[in-house]
Design a protein around this motif. Sequence first.
Motif, PDB file in Angstrom:
ATOM      1  N   UNK A 447       0.867  -1.055  -0.166  1.00 34.69           N
ATOM      2  CA  UNK A 447      -0.003   0.029  -0.043  1.00 34.69           C
ATOM      3  C   UNK A 447       0.795   1.269   0.027  1.00 34.69           C
ATOM      4  N   UNK A 448       1.671   1.326   1.057  1.00 34.68           N
ATOM      5  CA  UNK A 448       2.745   2.515   0.843  1.00 34.68           C
ATOM      6  C   UNK A 448       3.593   2.611  -0.420  1.00 34.68           C
ATOM      7  N   UNK A 449       4.084   1.540  -0.965  1.00 37.37           N
ATOM      8  CA  UNK A 449       4.851   1.521  -2.215  1.00 37.37           C
ATOM      9  C   UNK A 449       3.869   2.240  -3.237  1.00 37.37           C
ATOM     10  N   UNK A 450       2.763   1.744  -3.351  1.00 39.93           N
ATOM     11  CA  UNK A 450       1.803   2.323  -4.399  1.00 39.93           C
ATOM     12  C   UNK A 450       1.631   3.805  -4.352  1.00 39.93           C
ATOM     13  N   UNK A 451       1.301   4.130  -2.967  1.00 41.96           N
ATOM     14  CA  UNK A 451       1.396   5.580  -2.546  1.00 41.96           C
ATOM     15  C   UNK A 451       2.280   6.389  -2.987  1.00 41.96           C
ATOM     16  N   UNK A 452       3.754   5.918  -2.598  1.00 43.39           N
ATOM     17  CA  UNK A 452       5.018   6.703  -2.809  1.00 43.39           C
ATOM     18  C   UNK A 452       5.236   6.645  -4.279  1.00 43.39           C
ATOM     19  N   UNK A 453       4.979   5.790  -5.114  1.00 46.75           N
ATOM     20  CA  UNK A 453       5.103   5.789  -6.223  1.00 46.75           C
ATOM     21  C   UNK A 453       4.475   6.813  -7.219  1.00 46.75           C
ATOM     22  N   UNK A 454       3.063   6.695  -6.689  1.00 45.61           N
ATOM     23  CA  UNK A 454       2.120   7.715  -7.374  1.00 45.61           C
ATOM     24  C   UNK A 454       2.705   9.142  -7.050  1.00 45.61           C
ATOM     25  N   UNK A 455       3.315   9.339  -6.031  1.00 49.97           N
ATOM     26  CA  UNK A 455       3.506  10.893  -5.480  1.00 49.97           C
ATOM     27  C   UNK A 455       4.750  10.912  -6.266  1.00 49.97           C
TER      28      UNK A 455
END
Length: 472
Positions: A447-455
Amino acid sequence: MIKIYNTLTGHLDEFKPIKEKEVSMYVCGPTVYNFIHIGNTRPAVFFDTVRRYFEYRGYKVNYVQNFTDVDDKMINKANEENITVKEVADRYIKAYFEDTSKLNLKEEGMTRPKATDNIDGMIEIISSLIEKGYAYESNGDVYFEVEKYKDGYGELSKQKIEDLKSGARIDISEIKKSAIDFALWKASKPNEPSWDSPWGKGRPGWHIECSAMSKKYLGDSFDIHGGGQDLIFPHHENEIAQSKCGCGGTYARYWMHNGYININGEKMSKSGSFVLLRQILEKFEGRVIRLFILGAHYRKPMEFSDFELNQAKSSLERIENTLKRIKELNRESFVGENNLVELLKFKEEMEKNFIEAMDEDFNTAQALGYVFELIKATNKAIDEGNTSTDGFKVIDEVYNYLVMIMEEVLGVKLKLEAEVNNISAELIEFILELRRNARAEKNWELSDKIRDRLLEMGIQIKDGKDKTTWTM
């Protein structure tokens, strides 16, 4: 009526092309011995915008911008690294396209010749100059005899031959009739590339390269020649002399020169600070850099700083936020008193003003000012609301116009709802669905990895109680 400040005449001239509704334009490109810096970036962006505006006004444009791929600096670079000049050129031409691809330069329909592919044309012009008595050979070198072109030399740079002679530094290593004569051909030296010629093996001088390439692709007479103001003398002055004397014709009829980009109030070459485009691209998007460059009149100096780029970034966000407001309007609940008649009138007036600003020597700064006036009026109209279907037609017309002006004419790419970093909104929603599933399974790492990549891609997400939303 388009007017151009012509360096040759020293005032605004009405643009009258050689061929009706066609523009032939040659712009001096980079010498490819290093990555391009922000100073090289300015003419690349500005003259691309000139080309775009002419096309917007209904002209067909034949646009040529060269690569100088043989030069003293390139030879020095090759010798330092113990590689060939061609290897240096190939490396930095590739890098040029990598860097400028972020600036949205319009490559389609553009010609980008290399000097080394046009050696025969250079030899032909030099031979003509010798035959006509304007040039002479000396120990394998060939020089243009400036005093033979006494009536025309200095017209562009507004200098007199007598003043140039009195200020010239005589170099005893060169056998020239006068210190102000310039090289057309240089005899071969060790560790330098060379080509066969009537005067022995050698390589071309810098100035003759552009004369040969412009002649090949545009003819002896063409409309516009552009470049940075540092090229006025001696480069462009010498181009005029050798082309008119060797080929005939008028050569370029309009000369356009962009101003410097300064760092801490000084021209980069004086300050010793050369900021590479690719370094700036690590912190700012190419579209921000492009808007920054267009934010000043091309003939005026510009101050480069992170502050100025952040200002451009904020301006771009202001445009995009207004466009997003239009797209996000709830058309069922959008009510009010104003039927947007005033906005339509304002848009039509702004369109007229935009053209007037660009027609007056491509004043992109003033033209952008009108864009932001329309942005302000649009936000006001949205705030006041609308009750009629016709009102939505007006606001959609404004939307389409703003997108066209920014992307097609000014060349500044926008991040709109339909596409974000080349990823559709639907795909982003799908990615967020995967993230919601990961959160439901308590897979916090994914979940955090997807959030950070989108950011990293400029997409910010916000987790609500029942829904995850995203914004740019």
